[in-house]
Design an enzyme around this catalytic site. Structure first.
Site: not given
Ligand code: ZN
Length: 404
Positions: A80, A175
């Site tokens: 992401d 993340e």
């Molecule tokens: Zn990163």
């Protein structure tokens, strides 16, 4: 290394922005667009067990090509990009043989990437830079990490005479919204230790981060018509200000760096009757971190002695811990990364992270995971850029760690 850059461009053009307001995993379905492509590419590289699960976690194995029994290592990167800035229609630009001056990212919008603002650009004179066009982020965080891991795998496929240990590959969703480790199946991953390829500048090697907690402090006042308030009114907002003044004025983010911790006021809301304020508490050293929490509790006790029981109520919640504690018993994995960098002609820069990482969470889940540079700068915004030479060095470092 043509493939390295091509890969990075291919991945950066796929929008994979995560969404903190979504309760699902992955937080956005579009992260599967990249995940599916990567599974195909992993299979093409000969990692036959490559698959993506329903939560968008990719795992794959490159088996060792030697008989020695050696620890299994993992390399991890995230799919992401940050919710802070658009990742739609990323249009990377190339600056070949950068000369050290301003880079005009976007003529119409007059957006300039300048070493006056970002002096570390001067370190990359003579390098080839990839930048944005000023309207999106670049996504080097962390698609550079993915491209670097994939290119290292390709190296081992093309050079079967180079002996390497068993390599596990993990690509995770979400993340950037702090959930990348949530559904990571450490057992299934099957590595003894791992590295996230998610750091910034060339040489970065991180195995320490903050201990972190949050505090919510509630102040209970008593509202009375101000004309008749004498000896009756208790203004909760003033209690909150008094409480905040009891905390160390110099131990705030704007006054601290390196290993210095802080107590940071993040939010306040209130009226005469009731106020609530929030803090985050951060320190690398466990004892100092505990001292911060104790100091806040003592301040609450002091206020309650002065104004009466339950005038002030504090709730402290633990957030994450410094992974150093989990890495010290296996410090050779940090040393191996240092050696791998030196072999690649990269000077290791060991820094304590002033934040947290998924690697920290994974370390406490039983998978010790320091963090290695991916090469990019100015993450999460339009000034993001990455030198191609730094990406190449990251590939070399991954190869050096994995080979025997
Ligand atoms: Zn990163």
């Amino acid at each position: 290394m043509k493939n390295l850059v091509e890969r990075f461009l291919r991945y950066s053009k796929i929008d994979t922005q995560s969404d903190p307001n979504s309760a699902t995993t992955p937080s956005t379905l579009k992260q599967f667009d990249l995940a599916k492509l990567l599974v195909e590419e992993l299979k093409e590289l000969g990692l036959e067990d490559a698959k993506v699960d329903k939560n968008c976690y990719i795992m794959a194995t490159l088996p060792a090509n030697c008989n020695e029994k050696l620890p299994v290592i993992g390399f991890i990167a995230h799919l992401d990009t940050s919710p802070d800035f658009s990742g739609v229609e990323v249009k990377p630009q190339f600056i070949e043989n950068y000369e050290g001056g301003d880079i005009l990212l976007n003529k119409e919008l007059n957006i300039v990437l300048s070493p006056n603002d970002f002096p570390e650009m001067k370190n990359y004179v003579g390098n080839d830079l990839i930048t944005t066009n000023g309207t999106t982020l670049l996504g080097a965080d962390d698609k550079a990490g993915i491209a670097e891991i994939m290119t290292a795998l390709e190296f081992f496929k093309k050079n079967p005479h180079v002996k390497h240990r068993t390599i596990k590959v993990g690509f995770t969703p979400d993340e950037e919204i702090g959930r990348g480790a949530d559904l990571f199946d450490v057992q299934a991953f099957g590595a003894d230790y791992a590295y996230t390829i998610d750091g910034g500048e060339l040489g970065e090697l991180e195995y320490e981060n903050f201990n972190a907690a949050g505090a919510l402090v509630t102040f209970n006042g008593r509202n009375i018509h101000p004309g008749f308030a004498k000896n009756k009114m208790v203004n909760s907002m003033l209690l909150a200000m008094e409480f905040n003044a009891l905390l160390p004025a110099n131990e705030r983010p704007e006054h601290t760096t390196g290993y210095e911790g802080f107590i940071h006021l993040t939010k306040m809301q209130g009226d005469v009757e009731q106020s609530k304020i929030q803090y985050i508490i951060r320190h690398h050293f466990e004892q100092n971190f505990e001292n911060y929490k104790q100091l806040m509790s003592l301040a609450v006790d002091f206020m309650n002695q002065k104004y009466g029981e339950d005038t002030v109520v504090i709730q402290i919640s633990e957030q994450y811990k410094n992974m150093r504690k989990m890495l010290e018993p296996v410090i050779e994995i940090v040393e191996n990364a240092e050696k791998a960098m030196l072999q690649a002609g990269v000077v290791p820069i060991k820094k304590a992270i002033r934040g947290g990482t998924d690697g920290a969470r994974l370390s406490f889940m039983g998978l010790p995971t320091p963090n290695i540079f991916g090469g990019g700068h100015n993450f999460h915004g339009k000034y993001e850029y990455i030198p191609i030479q730094s990406m190449q060095k990251a590939v070399e470092v991954i190869i050096n760690i994995a080979k025997i």
